[in-house]
Scaffold this motif. Structure first.
Motif, mmCIF file in Angstrom:
data_model
loop_
_atom_site.group_PDB
_atom_site.id
_atom_site.type_symbol
_atom_site.label_atom_id
_atom_site.label_comp_id
_atom_site.label_asym_id
_atom_site.label_seq_id
_atom_site.Cartn_x
_atom_site.Cartn_y
_atom_site.Cartn_z
ATOM 1 N N ASP A 176 6.451 20.547 24.368
ATOM 2 C CA ASP A 176 6.174 19.141 24.081
ATOM 3 C C ASP A 176 4.736 19.058 23.573
ATOM 4 O O ASP A 176 3.781 19.187 24.346
ATOM 5 C CB ASP A 176 6.363 18.300 25.351
ATOM 6 N N VAL A 177 4.586 18.850 22.263
ATOM 7 C CA VAL A 177 3.263 18.882 21.653
ATOM 8 C C VAL A 177 2.385 17.737 22.144
ATOM 9 O O VAL A 177 1.190 17.901 22.395
ATOM 10 C CB VAL A 177 3.385 18.857 20.111
ATOM 11 N N SER A 178 2.968 16.557 22.312
ATOM 12 C CA SER A 178 2.168 15.398 22.729
ATOM 13 C C SER A 178 1.611 15.573 24.136
ATOM 14 O O SER A 178 0.494 15.151 24.431
ATOM 15 C CB SER A 178 3.010 14.123 22.650
ATOM 16 N N LEU A 179 2.380 16.210 25.031
ATOM 17 C CA LEU A 179 1.925 16.424 26.402
ATOM 18 C C LEU A 179 1.219 17.759 26.585
ATOM 19 O O LEU A 179 0.536 17.976 27.595
ATOM 20 C CB LEU A 179 3.113 16.349 27.370
ATOM 21 N N GLY A 180 1.416 18.677 25.628
ATOM 22 C CA GLY A 180 0.821 20.000 25.752
ATOM 23 C C GLY A 180 1.478 20.853 26.810
ATOM 24 O O GLY A 180 0.841 21.752 27.365
ATOM 25 N N THR A 181 2.748 20.590 27.117
ATOM 26 C CA THR A 181 3.466 21.330 28.159
ATOM 27 C C THR A 181 4.553 22.203 27.541
ATOM 28 O O THR A 181 5.066 21.919 26.461
ATOM 29 C CB THR A 181 4.097 20.374 29.169
#
Length: 202
Positions: A176-181
């Motif tokens: 998940d790019v937006s969360l960095g996870t």
């Protein structure tokens, strides 16, 4: 005199070996059609993935054998069909576009009957979604994993090889790019690719 004979024999063997060896440069292009399955929790979604692919192989040939590295790019679309299990399904008939990048290795053999067979393993397969997803993810989110390829090529035409590939894609990481996870996931696709390549033995 004996040493001269040994040196002469060694030189002959080296030159003979080199005459059957070369550098392989093989650009290729194709179109793939696959049947995909994505599982999350108790829900399993079925989809079709289609799209063009292109890339190149760079390697070494000797005595009919070939091996080396492969780079492949793809752009495609996932079209969701149905689902099983619990949950609410609202994405039937909705497409999700992606861009794929693959880096791997291949090994093959040129048969003496106008055919060549090869197997490939992509140790870095990555799909990046081009827009907000119908099911899997949002724009720029990624799936990653590996791909195994079984291929056969017809080499009876001048300069080109007509190739048929069966590819088994297993993507087990979701970023998940937006969360960095990054989390584990379960996405698989069996894909058939029909294409053409230009094997240059330099």
């Amino acid at each position: 005199m004996k040493n001269i004979k040994i040196i002469s024999l060694f030189t002959f063997l080296v030159l003979s070996s080199n005459s059957f060896a070369g550098i392989l440069v093989e650009p290729f292009i194709g179109y793939g059609i696959g049947s995909a399955e994505y599982t999350t929790g108790s829900l399993t979604a079925d989809a079709k993935n289609t799209g063009p692919q292109f890339g190149a192989r760079l390697g070494y040939t000797a005595f009919g054998f070939m091996g080396g590295l492969e780079y492949r790019k793809s752009s495609g679309s996932l079209s969701y069909d149905k689902h099983t299990g619990g949950g609410t399904w609202t994405n039937s008939g909705v497409d999700q576009d992606y861009s794929g990048t693959e880096i791997g290795a291949f090994l093959g053999y040129e048969l003496p009957i106008l055919l060549r067979a090869y197997v490939g393993y992509t140790f870095n397969t990555k799909w990046e979604f081009d827009k907000n997803g119908a099911w899997i993810g949002a724009a720029n989110d990624e799936l990653s994993g590996n791909t195994t390829t079984l291929g056969v090529g017809f080499t009876g035409l001048p300069f080109v090889s007509l190739n048929l590939e069966f590819r088994m894609i297993e993507l087990d990481k979701y970023k998940d790019v937006s969360l960095g996870t990054e989390t584990s996931t379960d996405f698989s696709s069996n894909e058939v690719v029909l294409g053409v390549s230009l094997p240059l033995d330099l």
